[in-house]
Design a protein around this motif. Structure first.
Motif, mmCIF file in Angstrom:
data_model
loop_
_atom_site.group_PDB
_atom_site.id
_atom_site.type_symbol
_atom_site.label_atom_id
_atom_site.label_comp_id
_atom_site.label_asym_id
_atom_site.label_seq_id
_atom_site.Cartn_x
_atom_site.Cartn_y
_atom_site.Cartn_z
ATOM 1 N N LEU B 235 4.578 -3.749 2.714
ATOM 2 C CA LEU B 235 2.817 -4.195 3.317
ATOM 3 C C LEU B 235 2.104 -3.586 2.166
ATOM 4 N N THR B 236 0.904 -4.371 2.666
ATOM 5 C CA THR B 236 -0.064 -4.014 1.234
ATOM 6 C C THR B 236 -1.202 -2.616 1.638
ATOM 7 N N ARG B 237 -1.182 -2.322 1.013
ATOM 8 C CA ARG B 237 -1.753 -0.651 0.656
ATOM 9 C C ARG B 237 -3.250 -1.457 1.923
ATOM 10 N N ASP B 238 -3.523 -2.106 1.689
ATOM 11 C CA ASP B 238 -4.839 -2.650 2.218
ATOM 12 C C ASP B 238 -4.218 -2.552 3.882
ATOM 13 N N ASN B 239 -3.584 -3.188 4.067
ATOM 14 C CA ASN B 239 -2.832 -3.342 5.516
ATOM 15 C C ASN B 239 -2.388 -1.925 6.030
ATOM 16 N N ILE B 240 -2.091 -0.950 5.145
ATOM 17 C CA ILE B 240 -1.627 0.286 5.602
ATOM 18 C C ILE B 240 -2.804 0.751 6.057
ATOM 19 N N VAL B 241 -3.565 1.044 5.731
ATOM 20 C CA VAL B 241 -5.017 1.263 5.599
ATOM 21 C C VAL B 241 -5.449 0.970 7.180
ATOM 22 N N GLU B 242 -5.674 -0.437 7.339
ATOM 23 C CA GLU B 242 -6.306 -0.511 8.534
ATOM 24 C C GLU B 242 -5.312 -0.345 9.852
ATOM 25 N N ILE B 243 -3.791 -0.133 9.915
ATOM 26 C CA ILE B 243 -3.447 0.139 10.476
ATOM 27 C C ILE B 243 -3.444 1.769 11.109
ATOM 28 N N ILE B 244 -3.633 2.967 10.610
ATOM 29 C CA ILE B 244 -3.936 4.526 10.360
ATOM 30 C C ILE B 244 -5.408 4.269 10.735
#
Lengths: 480, 480
Positions: B235-244
Motif C-alpha cells: 500500500l502507498t502511504r496515501d492509501n494508508i492515510v485514507e484508510i486511517i
C-alpha cells in the motif's frame, strides 16, 4: 475526541465473565512483591515461593537430557555429525527431520501434527493400555493439553431446542474448564467430589447434578480429571466403571483429562486410562465417545514452556471428526518443538540403547523426589490446627480443608474478600508463600480450602513448610 | 446401539460453515498424490510442487544460523561454555534464560510473554518507526500471528442492539479471517481491492461496503493486510492515510496484518507501518485504536513451524486491555521457543558483534533470492494467454486473473466445481503443481484467479514455470 471504539460495554461479555484463578490477583501481587524485594524493600522474607502453578522447572526440576538433546538435534541438524550426541538420539532426530517438509522443523506440519509423531503416540498408547488398538489418525498433536480441550468444548457448543449446552465438571476443578465454558457462553454444570472419601466421585452425585441442570441447559459432556487437579486423588477402577456407565446412559461425551497419568505416588493407587477400562467393559461401553488428553508439561518431563501435548479422539463419528479436523486447519499447526517434545515423551530410549541408563536414572530420580515431596507436604500440613488433608495420591497438588475462625471471616468480609482468599493474602504478605485459594477451583459452600503445589525442591519445601507453620500458628492466635 | 452423542446435526454449526482453502480439498489431494507416487504409481510427473502455502523452509529456504544457535543455547544451557558458539549469541541466550522462571525455557512465562522479549519488541518497533514510542506493556507474544488475530476478533464479538458484529475484510483476503469470522458467527463484510490499480484500496469502496452492511450487522473492525496476501501489493502511504481516516470516522478498530513487512521487492514500493502513519497524521488520528501483527513465519526467517509472533495493541482503553489480558491467561502462555525466535527477529546481531557479518550475509541472500523469484514468476505468468497479472511488489504470492474458456466452465459445472478450482485440479493432476483457487480467497463475481507462492527455490521454480506453461497451453487448446 470521540469515545473509544472498544469499551467494557461493547466488548464480548464472556471476556468480562471469565475468571482464571491460577493467574489471578494473588499471583499478580506475588509478582509485585518480587519487584519490591528487588528494589530493596524490607519484608519479613527474602523471596517469594511460588506454590501456585504446576510449573516444575520454575521450581528447580531439571529437564531430561534425552529430551533436550533431541530438540537440539532437530533445530541444529549439523550437530547430527557431532560425537557429543548419542546415536539413538540422532536416529530419532533424523526420523523426525525426514518427515518434516524440507527436512526442517521450521516448516508447517499437517494441522494434526507430524504423522511420524502421531504414529509414535498411538504405539505408546497401545503399550500403556496393554495392546488395546490405537489408530494414529485419532491422534491430534496440540500445544499443551489446553488447545485440545478448548477445541472439543467449542465443537459441542450448539444450542438445541432453545437450550444452551452444558458441561459437567468436577468441583473442585481446574479453572481452565470454568474459564473456557464462560468464554464460550456455555453452562458449567457442577458435580461435587466427595472430600470425605478421598475426593471420590459417585454416581448419585453425578445423577443429582445432571437432573438439576436439565431445567436450564442441555448437558453434552462430562469432564473427569484423573489424577485430580487440584485434589490429588487417583480414581479407582470401580469409580471409572461407574463414570463410564453414567456417561453412556446419558449420552454424554467423556473428556478424560489424564495429564497427570505418570504422577502417581500412593502405593495403593494405580492409574487406569478411561480408554482401557471402557474397552475392558465390552459393548456397548466400548463404543462410548471419549477424548483423552496428555501433555509434556507434567509427568516427569515438566516441559511447560514448550507447549507439547496430544489428544486421542475415540469413537467419534467420522463426519464430526472431519469438522474437528477442518476447524484446526485455520490455526495451521501446533509448534514443531512441542511436537518433538511429545515424541520424546512417547518414544523414549529402550534397554540396550546408549541413552537408556541415563534416561531411566533421571526419570526415576524425578519421580522419586516428587513422591518424597508429596509425602512431606501431606505429613506437615496434616499436623496443622484445623486442617483436614487428604493424601496426595497423584498429580502435583494438595488441597487441604481449613477452618477459618469467625473473627478472620469477619476481617475478610470487611475487606470484601472471600475468607480463603484473605487467608492466602495474609500468608503471601507475611511469608512470601504464594498459593491459590479454594474459591478459584470451587468448593462446597461454607468450606474453605487452598491449593498448594508440592513442587519446590525438597530443601526449599522444608523451609516453606516451616514458614507456613509459623504463619498458621500466628493466624490462629490472632483471630481465635 | 444408541446414536452417537455427537452428530453433524448437534455440533457447533459454525464448524460446519467455516472453510480454510489454503488447506482445503486441493491440498488434501496433493498429499494423496504424494503417497501414490511413493507407492510407485505412474504419473506424468515425479513430484508434487507445493506452491499452495507460504512455507519457506518447506521449499528449501535455509534457517538463519544466528536464530537456530540462539534457540539451541536456550534449550541446552551447558553449551554456553562451548567455544563453538559466538559470544554475542551466548550473551543473548543468558539474558533470556535469566528472565525465565528457574532459568529454564521449560517453565511457563507470563501469559503475554517474557518481559525481556516484549521490551526487545518495543525497542525494535521504535527503531522501525523512527523513534515513535512503543510501550512494552502493549506487546503480547503469540504463537504466530494467528492466535493474536483470533483473540482480537473474539474480543469484539458482541451483539449490540440486536445486531451481529461485522468485520470488514479485503477481497481477496487471507482465509484465516473468513474462517475465524465464521467460527465466531460474526458477519464478514467484504470490501474489494481494485485489481486494475494494482490491488489498491479506495475510500469509496470502503464506504460502499460499510453502508451496505449496516442493514444486517454492526461493523466493528477493519482488517488490512499490507503487504497483501494473496495479492502481493504494497500500500502507498496515501492509501494508508485514507484508510486511517475512514476507520477513525466510522469508529472502527483497525487490524493491521503486517506480517510481510520485510518482504518488499519492488523498487518503487516501501512499507509504512499503520502506527507510524497514524502518528504522523497527528490528533485525532494518532489516538485511533490499532492492533498490528507480526510473526517469525515470514520475512527472511521463514520459521513457520516454531510459531512465534507478537501483536502491538495501541490506544486500547485500559479496562478493555485488562480483559484481553485476562482472556489469554487461561491458555497459560505461548511456546517459549517461539518467543525466543521473536527475540532473534527483533534483536539481531549489531555491527562489530561476531555474528553480524554472517547474519547480514544470510539475510540479504534470502531477500535477494525472494526478489529474484518474485520477478521470475511475474515475468513468466504475464506471458500466458488470457492472464492478467499484477507485479509482486511484496509478500510471497502472485494472484493472476485468468480467462477460463466457456467450454471449461461447462466442464467444471458438470463436476459441480468452481471454474478456478477445476483449473487448479487439472493443473495438479497433470503436472503435480499445487496452487489455491481464487474462490478460496474471494474475487469479483465472474472473474477467476489463483494464488501461487513464489517460494520454490529458483531451479525448481523454473521447472515449475515450464510445466505450468505446458499445462496452460494444453488446457487452452483443449477447451477453446
Amino acid at each position: 475526541m470521540p469515545p473509544k471504539c472498544l469499551q467494557l460495554e461493547n466488548i464480548n461479555p464472556n471476556f468480562i465473565a471469565m475468571e482464571y484463578a491460577v493467574r489471578g490477583p494473588l499471583v499478580i501481587r506475588a509478582g509485585e512483591i518480587e519487584k519490591e524485594l528487588e528494589r530493596g524493600m524490607k519484608k519479613p522474607f527474602d523471596q517469594v515461593i511460588r506454590a501456585n502453578t504446576g510449573d516444575c522447572q520454575a521450581t528447580g526440576q531439571q529437564p531430561l537430557t534425552f529430551l533436550r538433546q533431541l530438540l537440539t538435534l532437530t533445530l541444529e541438524p549439523r550437530l547430527l555429525d557431532s560425537p557429543d550426541y548419542p546415536e539413538d538420539v540422532k536416529k530419532r532426530a533424523r526420523l523426525i527431520l525426514d518427515s518434516c517438509y524440507g527436512h526442517s522443523v521450521g516448516s508447517y506440519t499437517e494441522s494434526a501434527g507430524l504423522e511420524v509423531v502421531r504414529r509414535q503416540v498411538a504405539a505408546f498408547i497401545e503399550r500403556r493400555d496393554e495392546c488395546i488398538p490405537s489408530d494414529w489418525q485419532n491422534i491430534y498433536l496440540t500445544a499443551g493439553a489446553t488447545p485440545g480441550i478448548k477445541s472439543i468444548l467449542s465443537l459441542i457448543n450448539c444450542q438445541l431446542g432453545g437450550k444452551t449446552p452444558g458441561v459437567m465438571v468436577p468441583i473442585p476443578q481446574y479453572p481452565l474448564y470454568s474459564a473456557t465454558i464462560a468464554e464460550y457462553a456455555m453452562v458449567k454444570v457442577d458435580y461435587y467430589l466427595e472430600e470425605e472419601t478421598g475426593w471420590s466421585l459417585n454416581r448419585k452425585e453425578l445423577q443429582r447434578s445432571y437432573c438439576e441442570c436439565q431445567q436450564h441447559c442441555n448437558p453434552r459432556a462430562l469432564v473427569v480429571i484423573n489424577p485430580g487437579n487440584p485434589t490429588g486423588q487417583v480414581l479407582t477402577r470401580d469409580n471409572i466403571v461407574e463414570i463410564i456407565k453414567f456417561a453412556y446412559d446419558n449420552q454424554l461425551l467423556l473428556l478424560a483429562d489424564e495429564v497427570y497419568q505418570d504422577n502417581v505416588y500412593d502405593k495403593n493407587s494405580k492409574f487406569y486410562s478411561f480408554k482401557k477400562v471402557m474397552h475392558e467393559m465390552g459393548e456397548p461401553y466400548r463404543s462410548q465417545e471419549l477424548v483423552s488428553f496428555l501433555s509434556t508439561s507434567k509427568g516427569y518431563l515438566g516441559e511447560c514452556g514448550l507447549r507439547g501435548g496430544y489428544m486421542e479422539v475415540i469413537n467419534m463419528c467420522p463426519q464430526v471428526k472431519a469438522m474437528l479436523t477442518k476447524s484446526i486447519t485455520a490455526g495451521l499447526c501446533s509448534n514443531t518443538i512441542g511436537q518433538v517434545a511429545v515424541s520424546a515423551l512417547v518414544n523414549p530410549p529402550q534397554p540396550g540403547e546408549p541413552s537408556y541408563e541415563r534416561y531411566v536414572c533421571e526419570k526415576n530420580a524425578t519421580l522419586a523426589s516428587l513422591k518424597e515431596r508429596a509425602e512431606l507436604v501431606h505429613k506437615t500440613l496434616s499436623g496443622f490446627e484445623g486442617y483436614k488433608v487428604n493424601p496426595v495420591q497423584g498429580a502435583m497438588y494438595i488441597f487441604p480443608q481449613i477452618e477459618i475462625p469467625p473473627k478472620a471471616i469477619a476481617a475478610a468480609k470487611d475487606k470484601n474478600m472471600a475468607p480463603d482468599a484473605f487467608y492466602a493474602f495474609e500468608l503471601l504478605e507475611s511469608s512470601g508463600i504464594c498459593i491459590v485459594p479454594g474459591s478459584g477451583f470451587g468448593q462446597k459452600p461454607g468450606t474453605y480450602h487452598f491449593r498448594s503445589t508440592i513442587l519446590p525442591q525438597t530443601d526449599k519445601l522444608k523451609l516453606m513448610m516451616e514458614k507456613f507453620r509459623v504463619f498458621h500458628d500466628e493466624f490462629i492466635k490472632k483471630y481465635k
